[in-house]
Structure formats: C-alpha cells, structure tokens
Write an enzyme that holds these catalytic residues in place. Sequence first.
Site, short mmCIF file in Angstrom:
data_model
loop_
_atom_site.label_atom_id
_atom_site.label_comp_id
_atom_site.label_asym_id
_atom_site.label_seq_id
_atom_site.Cartn_x
_atom_site.Cartn_y
_atom_site.Cartn_z
N HIS A 109 -1.78 2.07 9.67
CA HIS A 109 -2.77 2.08 8.58
C HIS A 109 -3.45 3.45 8.59
O HIS A 109 -2.77 4.47 8.50
CB HIS A 109 -3.76 0.93 8.82
CG HIS A 109 -4.47 0.44 7.60
ND1 HIS A 109 -5.44 1.16 6.99
CD2 HIS A 109 -4.37 -0.72 6.90
CE1 HIS A 109 -5.91 0.49 5.95
NE2 HIS A 109 -5.27 -0.67 5.87
N ASP B 288 -8.37 -11.81 -5.00
CA ASP B 288 -8.15 -10.72 -4.03
C ASP B 288 -8.47 -11.21 -2.62
O ASP B 288 -7.75 -10.92 -1.67
CB ASP B 288 -9.06 -9.54 -4.41
CG ASP B 288 -8.72 -8.31 -3.59
OD1 ASP B 288 -7.52 -8.03 -3.41
OD2 ASP B 288 -9.66 -7.64 -3.12
N GLU C 269 -2.45 -0.36 -8.06
CA GLU C 269 -3.87 -0.51 -7.74
C GLU C 269 -4.48 0.88 -7.64
O GLU C 269 -5.57 1.15 -8.11
CB GLU C 269 -3.99 -1.25 -6.40
CG GLU C 269 -5.41 -1.60 -6.02
CD GLU C 269 -5.47 -2.22 -4.62
OE1 GLU C 269 -6.21 -3.17 -4.43
OE2 GLU C 269 -4.77 -1.72 -3.71
N ARG D 264 -15.80 -2.57 5.07
CA ARG D 264 -15.37 -3.77 4.36
C ARG D 264 -16.60 -4.61 3.96
O ARG D 264 -17.71 -4.31 4.39
CB ARG D 264 -14.46 -4.63 5.27
CG ARG D 264 -13.10 -4.00 5.56
CD ARG D 264 -12.23 -3.90 4.31
NE ARG D 264 -10.92 -3.31 4.55
CZ ARG D 264 -10.60 -2.01 4.41
NH1 ARG D 264 -11.51 -1.14 4.02
NH2 ARG D 264 -9.36 -1.58 4.61
N SER E 283 2.30 -2.03 5.20
CA SER E 283 3.31 -3.09 5.35
C SER E 283 4.70 -2.57 4.98
O SER E 283 5.66 -2.70 5.74
CB SER E 283 2.94 -4.30 4.50
OG SER E 283 2.87 -3.95 3.13
N TRP F 233 -11.88 -7.58 11.31
CA TRP F 233 -11.05 -7.18 10.17
C TRP F 233 -9.58 -7.29 10.57
O TRP F 233 -8.78 -7.88 9.88
CB TRP F 233 -11.38 -5.73 9.76
CG TRP F 233 -10.40 -5.16 8.76
CD1 TRP F 233 -10.39 -5.40 7.41
CD2 TRP F 233 -9.29 -4.31 9.02
NE1 TRP F 233 -9.33 -4.74 6.82
CE2 TRP F 233 -8.64 -4.06 7.78
CE3 TRP F 233 -8.77 -3.71 10.17
CZ2 TRP F 233 -7.51 -3.25 7.67
CZ3 TRP F 233 -7.65 -2.90 10.06
CH2 TRP F 233 -7.04 -2.67 8.82
N ASN G 82 0.78 -1.24 0.00
CA ASN G 82 0.00 0.00 0.00
C ASN G 82 0.81 1.29 0.00
O ASN G 82 0.26 2.36 -0.21
CB ASN G 82 -0.96 0.03 1.20
CG ASN G 82 -2.22 -0.76 0.91
OD1 ASN G 82 -2.39 -1.30 -0.18
ND2 ASN G 82 -3.11 -0.84 1.89
C1 FAD Z 1 -6.71 -6.62 7.54
C2 FAD Z 1 -5.51 -5.83 7.15
C3 FAD Z 1 -5.25 -5.61 5.82
C4 FAD Z 1 -4.13 -4.92 5.44
N1 FAD Z 1 -3.90 -4.75 4.12
C5 FAD Z 1 -2.75 -4.18 3.72
C6 FAD Z 1 -2.43 -4.13 2.34
O1 FAD Z 1 -3.21 -4.55 1.47
N2 FAD Z 1 -1.23 -3.59 2.00
C7 FAD Z 1 -0.35 -3.12 2.91
O2 FAD Z 1 0.74 -2.67 2.53
N3 FAD Z 1 -0.63 -3.15 4.23
C8 FAD Z 1 -1.81 -3.66 4.66
N4 FAD Z 1 -2.10 -3.73 6.00
C9 FAD Z 1 -1.21 -3.06 6.96
C10 FAD Z 1 -0.04 -3.92 7.44
O3 FAD Z 1 -0.45 -5.22 7.69
C11 FAD Z 1 0.52 -3.28 8.72
O4 FAD Z 1 0.79 -1.92 8.44
C12 FAD Z 1 1.79 -3.93 9.23
O5 FAD Z 1 1.61 -5.30 9.39
C13 FAD Z 1 2.20 -3.28 10.55
O6 FAD Z 1 3.38 -3.87 11.00
P1 FAD Z 1 3.67 -4.08 12.56
O7 FAD Z 1 5.01 -4.65 12.66
O8 FAD Z 1 3.38 -2.84 13.31
O9 FAD Z 1 2.58 -5.14 13.05
P2 FAD Z 1 2.40 -6.66 12.63
O10 FAD Z 1 2.93 -6.91 11.27
O11 FAD Z 1 0.98 -6.97 12.88
O12 FAD Z 1 3.33 -7.45 13.65
C14 FAD Z 1 3.10 -7.49 15.03
C15 FAD Z 1 3.96 -8.60 15.60
O13 FAD Z 1 4.00 -8.52 17.03
C16 FAD Z 1 3.85 -9.82 17.56
N5 FAD Z 1 3.33 -9.64 18.92
C17 FAD Z 1 2.16 -9.09 19.30
N6 FAD Z 1 2.08 -9.07 20.63
C18 FAD Z 1 3.22 -9.60 21.11
C19 FAD Z 1 3.73 -9.86 22.40
N7 FAD Z 1 3.04 -9.53 23.49
N8 FAD Z 1 4.94 -10.46 22.53
C20 FAD Z 1 5.67 -10.79 21.44
N9 FAD Z 1 5.24 -10.57 20.19
C21 FAD Z 1 4.04 -9.98 20.02
C22 FAD Z 1 2.92 -10.52 16.60
O14 FAD Z 1 2.99 -11.93 16.71
C23 FAD Z 1 3.47 -10.00 15.27
O15 FAD Z 1 4.55 -10.77 14.84
C24 FAD Z 1 -3.25 -4.40 6.42
C25 FAD Z 1 -3.52 -4.59 7.77
C26 FAD Z 1 -4.65 -5.29 8.14
C27 FAD Z 1 -4.92 -5.49 9.59
#
Ligand code: FAD
Length: 627
Positions: free
Chosen positions: A389, A352, A126, A249, A435, A218, A62
């Site tokens: 997000h 998708d 997209e 959604r 992501s 979601w 994204n």
């Molecule tokens: C439904 C959905 C759809 C999405 N669609 C898109 C898309 O199409 N394109 C795009 O680019 N982005 C998309 N995103 C956004 C993207 O997924 C997030 O921006 C990204 O994953 C955020 O990264 P993060 O590391 O903050 O969290 P995450 O990737 O969620 O990672 C969190 C990590 O922390 C770990 N964790 C949690 N609690 C603990 C704990 N207490 N102890 C140890 N480990 C822990 C989890 O196991 C996980 O590994 C989407 C998100 C969602 C929810």
Amino acid sequence: MANWETVVVNTDLLICGGGFSACGAATEAAYWAKKKGLKVTLVDKAAVDRSGAVAMGLSAINQYVGIRDGENTAEDYIRYVRSDLMGISREDLVYNIARHVDSTVHLFEKWGLKIWKDEAGKYVHEGRWQLMINGESYKVIIAEAAKNAIAAAGGEIFERVFIVDPLMDGNKCVGAVGFSTRENKFYVFKAKAVIAGMGGAVHVFRPRSVGEGFGRSWYPPFNSGSSAYFTIKAGAEMTCQEVRFIPVRFKDAYGPVGAWFLLFKSRAISATGGDYMVVRKAELENWKPYGLVKPIPANLRNYLGMLDTEQGLGPLYMETDEAIKNIAAQFKDDPKAFKKKMKELESEAWEDFLDMTISQAILWAAQNVKPEEKHSEIAACEPYFIGSHSGASGAWVSGPEDLPTPYKWGYANMTTAEALFAVGDGSGASSHKFSSGSHAEGRIAGKAAIKYIVEKGKEPKVDMAEVEKLKAKILLPLDLWEKHSKETTDPEINTNYMVPRQFLHRLQKIMDEYAGGVISGFKTSKALCERGIELMALLKEDSAKMAARNHHELMRVWENNQRVYQAEAHIRSILFREETRWPGYYFRADKPKMDDKNWKCFVNCQYDSKTGQWKMMKKDIWTMPGV
Ligand SMILES: Cc1cc2nc3c(=O)[nH]c(=O)nc-3n(C[C@H](O)[C@H](O)[C@H](O)COP(=O)(O)OP(=O)(O)OC[C@H]3O[C@@H](n4cnc5c(N)ncnc54)[C@H](O)[C@@H]3O)c2cc1C
C-alpha cells in the site's frame, strides 16, 4: 512435548499465504507447473476464500494503469510512486508491476468481478489509477481462480495451517514448518522453491482502539508480520523497514476515505473550519521537491492535518454534507432529478462502507450520522506495515531480467536467500501495488519460481533433527500451560509464564512509547530508539515464556513472536536513518529535516540467525533511464 503428529508434505513450489499476492502466484505458477509436471502447494493460516486484507471485500481496485486505452504509461506510475514515497522506491519493481497489472485486472473481470462502467462502456475511475468495483466478493472470486488452477495442476491447498519458520540449507530455502490451528498436527513442507506472501503486520503498535474496542484497527488483525519474520529468519536482506504506513480514516471504525476525497471531491477541515491542505500549503515548501508534486504525498497530507491537531485545532472532519450537496447542485433546477441524485449519492456513501468496512456503517448508524446532513470525524490511525500500500517495508528482491537494473542477482522477486521469493506486502520498496498489483507481482514471482525450479531445482535437503528442535520450540507454549496452569487460582497470573495477550501489550507499549506511536504523536529520537531496543531485547528473552492453552492461543504466541522481529527491524531502521523523510508517518524529533545529501538511499538490514546480530546498510537509488 505435546504429542502432535508430524505430517511431511513434499512439493516443488511452496506458496506461503493465500491472500492476493499468493493467489496471483498460485494461478500463474500452476499454469506453468502443469506443463512441466511440477507440484504447487499453497498454505494459508485461514480459509483462502476470505483470508487476508481483502477478506471483507473492497470497493475499488487501486492500481490500474490503463495502457491499452492510452490513459497512462508504466513510466507515469514510476513518477507517481517515486514522489509519493519521497524519492525512495525500487523503480525496476514498480515498473515491472505497472506494465503487468492491467492484464491482471482484465483477468479479474473475466473471472466475474463487476467493475463499474460508464454509458460508453469505459471503466469508472475513482481517481487516476483507481477503478470502482462491486467488491463484496472480490476475494472469493480471486481465490476461486487460484484454487481451480491448483486443482487443475494436481497441487494441494492447506487451510488453517500457520507457517512459522523457514527451513534452510545454508543460504537456500528448502521449505517451511508450521502447525494446524484445528488439529494436533505439525507440518513440514519440503520444497525446491518457496514464495513468502503472508501479508504485512498490524498490532505491532498499540492501536487507538483499546479496552472493549481492542483488536479493531484499519489493517485487518489477521496479518502479524509472518512475511517479514519468515524472510528475516531466512537471512534475507530486508529494505525500507522504517517506512510504515499511517492512514487517515474515519475515526474509530477506520472507514475508507478514498471515495470521499477522490470520487466525491470532499474537503477535510479542522474544528475551526480551516482546510488544512490550503491553510498550511506553505509548509510543503520544506519538503520539496516532493512537497510540490501533485498528488501531494500521502504522508505530507497526513502531516498537515497533524499540525492542526497538535495546535489544538482538532477534531478534524470530512465535509461529507458539503461534498454531496456540491455534486447534487448540478441538478438544482430540477427538483425531481435533484432528489434522485441525492438518494443515489447517499446510497453510494453507505455502500462504500458496506463493501469493505461494515463496522463504519454500524458506527455511523449508532452515532446518528447522516452523511448528507452532517460532517464526520477523521483521524490518523496507528502505524502499520503494508509494503503493498503506501508503506514500503519488505524483503529486498531481485529485479526483472530484461531491465538494466543494478539489483539483479537471480530470478524476478527472489530474495537474497536462494529459492525464496517474496511478494505483496512481503516484498519491499515497491509501494502502491495494492490488491491488483500484489496479484500481478504474485504472477511474476510464480512464473519466475517455476523457471528457477526447472533450471536449478534440486531435491530439498532437510535436516530432520533440526525439524525436531523446531517442533519442540514451536509447541513449547502448550507444554508450559499444561505444566503450570494449575499452580494458581487464576491461570492468567502465573510466575512461570504469561499469556499471549500480556506479551502483546508489552510489545505495543514499547513501540508506542519509544518508536513513535499514537501516544508519542508519532515522534521518536535516537535516544528513544536505543532505549526501545534495550527493552525489546528483554521482551525477546521473555518470549520463550509465553504459554498457550489451545491451538488458537498457540497461533497467538507465534503471531507475537513474528511481530517482534518486524518491530525490531523497524526501530533499528529508524535509528539508522538519521533524518525525517516521511513526516506524517514518523518524525525523528532530533533530526527533524529531510537530508537528501546523506539519506536519499534505501536503508537495508539483515539478520544473522546464528549470532542474533543485525547488519544495517545503505543502498543507492536507481532511477529508470529517461523517467
Ligand atoms: C484496510 C485496507 C483497505 C484496502 N483497500 C484497498 C482498495 O480499496 N483497493 C485495493 O486495490 N487495495 C486495497 N488494499 C490493499 C490490498 O488489500 C493489499 O495490497 C493486498 O491484500 C496485499 O496482498 P498480500 O498477498 O500481500 O496480503 P493479503 O492479501 O493480506 O494476504 C495475506 C495472506 O497471508 C495469510 N497468512 C498470514 N500469516 C500467515 C501465516 N503465518 N501462515 C500462513 N498464512 C498466513 C493470510 O491468511 C492471508 O491469506 C487495502 C488494504 C487494507 C489493509
């Protein structure tokens, strides 16, 4: 106390979490750590290959700015995020991520991610910022790179270890404690710097899916506010805790709508056929300047649909059949080509979902939906906390060193607690990193944390007596179960404890009814927030009464405790901000208008673990010069 072994792990950098931002942090930090002979340790509550929000895969990246092809600039991205967040964003952070995110995407491709290309070899977009991918294995690919980098640098990875609390030496973070979700092991990680990348939070609010559907949402159910809790408990200043995200959604299975709106150019309509984005356009005037910007901010798009449902014009529908027919119409004079295109579009529509929300495909199949023949229902979900997000909640972090930002007190992405960094959903006011941007931000923080260790890192001073107290507190739920569960014929009904599910229902009920959840039409007020805070205090008191019958339930207990802190920061911030700025996410019914004069500012908060008091404060908005 339960007789669990205490395992002490010494490291230089501790990365809490194994999702996108943590994998970015690990990949980059390990590279620099190897050069300096430092150790990097990553801890995830799950298995890194399929953990976090991208576990199931995604169908689009994204955030891609396209700087090398002159498609956009990082400044363009600042303007986009500024408008979408109704004027409230940390432009220094947004810029920093935007200028680095493309290189992260190029790395993804190098590591094996299939990004769609057109006949000219260019990425298929997209939308303006989004790239289409074959993303079923997106997380596996990114995890492999992180794991390889850590292994090459001689670091360690702990999977299925749930991080609970930070270890503090005054205002400095010196590690973390947690427990194995499989073995009788209590972990003490001692570190010179710590990165919090444990995602956002779901199930703070009651979900639409209740009863047999409970758990479906979601936002993936694995993230329970651990980043927020960790940074709050470390005493770090937090920001934008009021800025939740409510996506619209496909109803009930929460299937993504991005491809439909952006790629297929589909319309959304009410039951009577009106396109609410057209019919209710005049409403956008009330939210200018943001309401008049293109693209219209996500919350305002939600809001126009919500006005329809409030007036009894629901259900709302995505016009999938119309969209597919419009695209295929280009081939109307060639029946063979028309048939082929229809088939292609139909399979893209299903793919998708199969890429990232398989249950939506199952629901479509169960309800006999053929997207090329009939429209499908959409709805606003319950609120989530996902600062990466379209929400913005997270820790208040230091800006990049080379920008004239007023928010600079240390190394990039360091929170106001020394040696503690926050990334992804864990860092606030830098929405729309998604992501790719979360990974890029992880890389920024990983590099900065190693720099901090090289320049200032000292052996962590950990008070083992405090650790013993934490161990007793964290394992207490097992003791409660052991001691009292035989006292009643139904072990779930007991006067000495409650099981985590019962506690969760209470939290969700408070949030739903007092903090503007689904049941209250996303509306709240000063009086409702104040009452919610009173009830939350009682809930917190009772949190020490949660019991756990096994490792899994112990995790559920601590997920709940962590959610409570996210919930409280949220209600307090909504109460403090006396206006409605993000209709479509929440409404302060007693302050229904946006008040730029008094509230075009960040709302920050800070928790004092010693007194249990919250401090609320306003922080000025800084805009990037010339943008
Ligand atoms: C439904 C959905 C759809 C999405 N669609 C898109 C898309 O199409 N394109 C795009 O680019 N982005 C998309 N995103 C956004 C993207 O997924 C997030 O921006 C990204 O994953 C955020 O990264 P993060 O590391 O903050 O969290 P995450 O990737 O969620 O990672 C969190 C990590 O922390 C770990 N964790 C949690 N609690 C603990 C704990 N207490 N102890 C140890 N480990 C822990 C989890 O196991 C996980 O590994 C989407 C998100 C969602 C929810």
